[in-house]
Motif scaffolding. Structure first.
Motif, PDB file in Angstrom:
ATOM      1  N   SER A  59       0.830  -1.206   0.000  1.00 31.85           N
ATOM      2  CA  SER A  59       0.000   0.000   0.000  1.00 31.85           C
ATOM      3  C   SER A  59       0.865   1.257   0.000  1.00 31.85           C
ATOM      4  O   SER A  59       0.589   2.223  -0.726  1.00 31.85           O
ATOM      5  CB  SER A  59      -0.912  -0.008   1.226  1.00 31.85           C
ATOM      6  N   VAL A  62       2.421   1.816  -3.503  1.00 29.51           N
ATOM      7  CA  VAL A  62       1.428   2.390  -4.411  1.00 29.51           C
ATOM      8  C   VAL A  62       1.279   3.887  -4.137  1.00 29.51           C
ATOM      9  O   VAL A  62       1.227   4.708  -5.061  1.00 29.51           O
ATOM     10  CB  VAL A  62       0.076   1.668  -4.263  1.00 29.51           C
ATOM     11  N   THR A  63       1.228   4.244  -2.855  1.00 31.09           N
ATOM     12  CA  THR A  63       1.097   5.655  -2.477  1.00 31.09           C
ATOM     13  C   THR A  63       2.321   6.457  -2.898  1.00 31.09           C
ATOM     14  O   THR A  63       2.211   7.571  -3.413  1.00 31.09           O
ATOM     15  CB  THR A  63       0.893   5.779  -0.957  1.00 31.09           C
ATOM     16  N   GLY A  66       2.428   7.568  -6.296  1.00 36.59           N
ATOM     17  CA  GLY A  66       1.417   8.582  -6.565  1.00 36.59           C
ATOM     18  C   GLY A  66       1.896   9.991  -6.283  1.00 36.59           C
ATOM     19  O   GLY A  66       1.165  10.955  -6.519  1.00 36.59           O
ATOM     20  N   HIS A 101       2.901  -6.058  -7.934  1.00 32.47           N
ATOM     21  CA  HIS A 101       2.430  -6.804  -9.102  1.00 32.47           C
ATOM     22  C   HIS A 101       1.810  -8.135  -8.685  1.00 32.47           C
ATOM     23  O   HIS A 101       0.753  -8.529  -9.194  1.00 32.47           O
ATOM     24  CB  HIS A 101       3.591  -7.036 -10.066  1.00 32.47           C
ATOM     25  N   LEU A 105      -1.998  -5.249  -8.146  1.00 39.91           N
ATOM     26  CA  LEU A 105      -2.224  -3.809  -8.013  1.00 39.91           C
ATOM     27  C   LEU A 105      -1.328  -2.987  -8.936  1.00 39.91           C
ATOM     28  O   LEU A 105      -1.157  -1.775  -8.727  1.00 39.91           O
ATOM     29  CB  LEU A 105      -1.990  -3.380  -6.551  1.00 39.91           C
ATOM     30  N   THR A 106      -0.779  -3.620  -9.965  1.00 38.17           N
ATOM     31  CA  THR A 106       0.133  -2.905 -10.860  1.00 38.17           C
ATOM     32  C   THR A 106      -0.543  -1.715 -11.513  1.00 38.17           C
ATOM     33  O   THR A 106       0.018  -0.615 -11.566  1.00 38.17           O
ATOM     34  CB  THR A 106       0.665  -3.857 -11.948  1.00 38.17           C
ATOM     35  N   GLU A 107      -1.744  -1.910 -12.048  1.00 42.28           N
ATOM     36  CA  GLU A 107      -2.429  -0.818 -12.736  1.00 42.28           C
ATOM     37  C   GLU A 107      -2.756   0.318 -11.776  1.00 42.28           C
ATOM     38  O   GLU A 107      -2.650   1.503 -12.135  1.00 42.28           O
ATOM     39  CB  GLU A 107      -3.703  -1.336 -13.410  1.00 42.28           C
ATOM     40  N   ARG A 108      -3.134  -0.014 -10.544  1.00 43.74           N
ATOM     41  CA  ARG A 108      -3.399   1.020  -9.542  1.00 43.74           C
ATOM     42  C   ARG A 108      -2.135   1.806  -9.248  1.00 43.74           C
ATOM     43  O   ARG A 108      -2.165   3.031  -9.106  1.00 43.74           O
ATOM     44  CB  ARG A 108      -3.931   0.367  -8.269  1.00 43.74           C
ATOM     45  N   MET A 109      -0.999   1.119  -9.181  1.00 37.56           N
ATOM     46  CA  MET A 109       0.270   1.784  -8.878  1.00 37.56           C
ATOM     47  C   MET A 109       0.651   2.783  -9.962  1.00 37.56           C
ATOM     48  O   MET A 109       1.173   3.861  -9.680  1.00 37.56           O
ATOM     49  CB  MET A 109       1.370   0.728  -8.717  1.00 37.56           C
ATOM     50  N   LEU A 111      -1.405   4.299 -12.073  1.00 37.59           N
ATOM     51  CA  LEU A 111      -2.462   5.242 -12.431  1.00 37.59           C
ATOM     52  C   LEU A 111      -2.074   6.709 -12.218  1.00 37.59           C
ATOM     53  O   LEU A 111      -2.338   7.544 -13.095  1.00 37.59           O
ATOM     54  CB  LEU A 111      -3.747   4.913 -11.663  1.00 37.59           C
ATOM     55  N   ARG A 115      -2.098   9.497 -15.148  1.00 32.14           N
ATOM     56  CA  ARG A 115      -2.898  10.729 -15.086  1.00 32.14           C
ATOM     57  C   ARG A 115      -2.039  11.952 -15.361  1.00 32.14           C
ATOM     58  O   ARG A 115      -2.463  12.874 -16.064  1.00 32.14           O
ATOM     59  CB  ARG A 115      -3.577  10.841 -13.721  1.00 32.14           C
TER      60      ARG A 115
END
Length: 222
Positions: A59, A62-63, A66, A101, A105-109, A111, A115
């Protein structure tokens, strides 16, 4: 003597450092407690069991990805800055990215970076499928480059090496080319050159063809 105060962030920082340096297999609750100078029970109190700890690290990774922010005064500069930041983040966290991966959650990472790239593509005049292709092309460029870098770094020593092979060609028709290819690779400069060339090509059609909407799928584990 066990320490009296410990924070969840400190536990996660130390756990992440262990994973970055030695891989997930090295992350045991006992080793983590030893690194922190505390009792194993204290680790459980802050982050739960090992699976909960790994979930928290995923988590956080991923953050962290971002937080990438474009820099520069032109769309090209800003797009290149996103690509450089993304490459650096992936290079610094190979094991953590692999864990992301593995948990789907690869695509979430990716994103937030997508953007940011989409915003800059719009600023440059790209729209619709053309903008989507630009975002995907840049994403694949970054991830593919990192994969090549890591494979080169982990490959066994080559004999003769690339430098030796091209040194033998130095007396040929393009001696300057041979000397350049025999020199050590500046991977950062090469990356920036390749991204700039890609961006120039993508933005050249900003007011032209919008394409057929065909875009690729996301990148894979490092």
């Amino acid at each position: 003597m066990a320490r009296s105060a410990l924070s969840r962030d400190e536990v996660l920082d130390t756990a992440a450092a262990l994973v970055r340096e030695h891989g997930p297999a090295a992350l045991t609750m006992r080793r983590l407690a030893a690194e922190l100078g505390t009792a194993v029970t204290s680790i459980y109190w802050h982050v739960g069991n090992r699976e909960s700890l790994l979930d928290a690290l995923v988590s956080r990774t991923v953050t962290d990805l971002g937080t990438i922010r474009p820099r520069g005064t032109t769309p090209t500069e800003r797009i290149v800055s996103v690509a450089r930041s993304l490459r650096r983040a992936l290079r610094e966290r190979p094991h953590l990215v692999a864990m992301v991966h593995e948990r789907g959650l690869t695509e979430r990472m990716f994103l937030p970076a997508q953007r940011a790239l989409a915003h800059e593509a719009h600023a440059a005049g790209l729209r619709g499928a053309h903008a989507a292709r630009a975002v995907r092309a840049l994403q694949f460029q970054v991830v593919g480059y990192v994969l090549v870098e890591r494979n080169r770094e982990r490959a066994p020593a080559q004999s003769p090496a690339e430098e030796e092979l091209w040194r033998e060609e130095a007396a040929g028709s393009d001696a300057e080319l041979a000397r350049a290819l025999a020199a050590p690779i500046d991977t950062e400069a090469l990356f920036v050159d390749s991204v700039r060339a890609l961006v120039d090509g993508l933005l050249a059609g900003a007011s032209g063809d919008t394409g057929d909407g065909a875009v690729g799928r996301g990148p894979y584990s490092l």
